[in-house]
Scaffold this active site. Structure first.
Site, PDB file in Angstrom:
ATOM      1  N   HIS A  19      50.319 100.002  70.314  1.00 57.09           N
ATOM      2  CA  HIS A  19      50.407 100.970  69.216  1.00 57.09           C
ATOM      3  C   HIS A  19      50.589 102.380  69.764  1.00 57.09           C
ATOM      4  O   HIS A  19      51.413 103.158  69.266  1.00 57.09           O
ATOM      5  CB  HIS A  19      49.129 100.973  68.364  1.00 57.09           C
ATOM      6  N   LYS A  43      42.732  92.166  53.634  1.00 58.30           N
ATOM      7  CA  LYS A  43      42.394  91.926  55.038  1.00 58.30           C
ATOM      8  C   LYS A  43      40.911  92.191  55.243  1.00 58.30           C
ATOM      9  O   LYS A  43      40.308  92.994  54.547  1.00 58.30           O
ATOM     10  CB  LYS A  43      43.216  92.829  55.959  1.00 58.30           C
ATOM     11  N   ARG A  92      57.367  93.436  68.873  1.00 61.39           N
ATOM     12  CA  ARG A  92      57.046  92.861  70.171  1.00 61.39           C
ATOM     13  C   ARG A  92      58.009  91.748  70.550  1.00 61.39           C
ATOM     14  O   ARG A  92      58.361  91.595  71.702  1.00 61.39           O
ATOM     15  CB  ARG A  92      55.620  92.295  70.171  1.00 61.39           C
ATOM     16  N   SER A 131      46.325  93.303  68.061  1.00 62.12           N
ATOM     17  CA  SER A 131      44.946  93.639  67.694  1.00 62.12           C
ATOM     18  C   SER A 131      44.106  92.379  67.550  1.00 62.12           C
ATOM     19  O   SER A 131      42.938  92.361  67.944  1.00 62.12           O
ATOM     20  CB  SER A 131      44.918  94.442  66.394  1.00 62.12           C
TER      21      SER A 131
END
Length: 160
Positions: A19, A43, A92, A131
């Site tokens: 990040h 979430k 990614r 994460s």
């Protein structure tokens, strides 16, 4: 684009070196990079909204022209109401692209005219970091040094 504001939005639970790499590069594309921490009831983050904002502020304090905020609701509504010229998304791998392109295409319908989505490829050194993986390793007692900014690592250790 040097006078414009770009939004980099995410959950950042926690902020990783991947990040941070995207933030540094995106900050070079605009006058102000706003990092928006999403408050999403769907979430279940490990860290509170306030903790995630604090970790981002610690991680980014040496980056000029960056602002850390939090928001809730639909990304497009926040972007449109706050006159951003673009939203930046980090990628990614190909799997990220497939997911992110669908979101970007929906946002293209919802954003006001002229707002773009910018994809920045991850630095290969950070391409495996997420994460979710960082949290799992940390909770199980593994070493996450080098995966998160050092100030974030210290913050996370202080919360245990």
């Amino acid at each position: 684009m040097t006078e414009d504001r770009i939004l980099y939005a995410g959950t950042f639970d926690p902020v990783t070196n991947g990040h941070l790499d995207v933030m540094r590069r995106a900050a070079n594309l605009c006058g102000t990079l706003v990092v928006g921490v999403l408050e999403n009831a769907e979430k279940r983050p490990m860290y509170s909204l306030e903790q995630r904002v604090e970790m981002l502020r610690l991680a980014s304090e040496d980056i000029e022209s960056i602002e850390v905020i939090h928001y809730s609701g639909l990304l497009a509504d926040y972007v449109n109401a706050n006159n951003f010229c673009a939203v930046v998304r980090g990628l990614r791998a190909a799997m990220d692209f497939e997911y992110e392109i669908r979101i970007a295409q929906m946002n293209a319908k919802l954003f006001r005219e002229g707002v773009e989505t910018i994809f920045l490829m991850s630095n290969p050194a950070h391409s495996f970091i997420s994460s979710g993986i960082v949290k799992e390793v940390f909770v199980l007692g593994g070493n996450i040094e080098g995966l998160v900014p050092s100030k974030v690592f210290e913050y996370m250790k202080s919360m245990v």
